[in-house]
Design an enzyme around this catalytic site. Structure first.
Site, short mmCIF file in Angstrom:
data_model
loop_
_atom_site.label_atom_id
_atom_site.label_comp_id
_atom_site.label_asym_id
_atom_site.label_seq_id
_atom_site.Cartn_x
_atom_site.Cartn_y
_atom_site.Cartn_z
N ARG A 29 1.38 0.21 1.58
CA ARG A 29 2.30 1.00 2.39
C ARG A 29 3.74 0.56 2.15
NH1 ARG A 29 -0.94 4.17 5.29
NH2 ARG A 29 -2.97 3.31 5.83
N HIS B 33 6.45 2.89 -9.82
CA HIS B 33 5.66 3.12 -8.62
C HIS B 33 5.68 4.60 -8.29
CE1 HIS B 33 9.78 1.84 -7.68
NE2 HIS B 33 9.77 2.73 -6.70
P1 5GP Z 1 12.50 3.22 -5.29
O1 5GP Z 1 13.78 3.33 -4.49
O2 5GP Z 1 12.61 2.15 -6.37
O3 5GP Z 1 11.98 4.52 -5.84
O4 5GP Z 1 11.39 2.75 -4.26
C1 5GP Z 1 11.24 1.42 -3.90
C2 5GP Z 1 10.47 1.44 -2.59
O5 5GP Z 1 9.99 0.13 -2.35
C3 5GP Z 1 11.33 1.84 -1.39
O6 5GP Z 1 10.75 2.98 -0.77
C4 5GP Z 1 11.29 0.60 -0.50
O7 5GP Z 1 11.23 0.91 0.88
C5 5GP Z 1 10.03 -0.12 -0.98
N1 5GP Z 1 10.07 -1.56 -0.81
C6 5GP Z 1 11.10 -2.39 -1.13
N2 5GP Z 1 10.77 -3.67 -0.88
C7 5GP Z 1 9.48 -3.64 -0.40
C8 5GP Z 1 8.59 -4.67 0.05
O8 5GP Z 1 8.89 -5.87 0.04
N3 5GP Z 1 7.37 -4.26 0.49
C9 5GP Z 1 7.00 -2.96 0.51
N4 5GP Z 1 5.77 -2.66 0.95
N5 5GP Z 1 7.82 -1.96 0.09
C10 5GP Z 1 9.05 -2.31 -0.36
#
Ligand code: 5GP
Ligand code: ZN
Length: 114
Positions: free
Chosen positions: A29, A100
């Site tokens: 999550r 991701h």
């Molecule tokens: P991006 O912005 O790279 O597409 O998505 C990164 C996602 O990782 C964001 O939605 C953010 O909330 C999530 N995220 C960042 N740090 C952590 C963490 O330590 N644990 C979890 N579960 N999610 C994280």
């Protein structure tokens, strides 16, 4: 990758609320959910961005989507609808450089995204 946040979740160095895992992918999550369901599906293999994928990763990316499908069904959003997407690089909002799949559902999702 020792300095990668998501590799640390894979290794158990950082906790994650894991909802699915197999030999190739892990799903947990999002810490800052943008919808009632917001799960991240990641490969165990460290790949920084979509731009770093090569042809040998084709099956792995397919497995990420199969995991998303399974999670959506288990979480009860498959019929209503959900979104499964990856951001690539800073201009698209990527902040963690380990690919991701965002799996978002449980509410109406607007299009186009911001
Ligand atoms: P991006 O912005 O790279 O597409 O998505 C990164 C996602 O990782 C964001 O939605 C953010 O909330 C999530 N995220 C960042 N740090 C952590 C963490 O330590 N644990 C979890 N579960 N999610 C994280
Ligand atoms: Zn990584």
């Amino acid at each position: 990758m020792s300095d990668c946040l998501f590799c640390k979740i894979i290794n158990g160095e950082i906790p994650g609320e894991i909802v699915y895992q197999d030999d190739d992918v892990l799903a947990f999550r999002d810490i800052n959910p943008q919808a009632p369901l917001h799960v991240l599906v990641i490969p165990r293999k460290h790949i920084p961005t979509i731009n770093d994928l090569d042809s040998g990763d084709a099956e792995l990316v397919g497995k990420m989507y199969l995991a998303a499908k399974k999670i959506a069904a288990e979480e009860g959003v498959a019929e209503a609808g959900y979104r499964a997407l990856m951001n690539c690089n800073a201009g698209a909002g990527q902040t963690v450089f380990h690919i991701h799949l965002h799996v978002l559902g449980g509410r109406s999702l607007g299009w186009p995204p911001g």
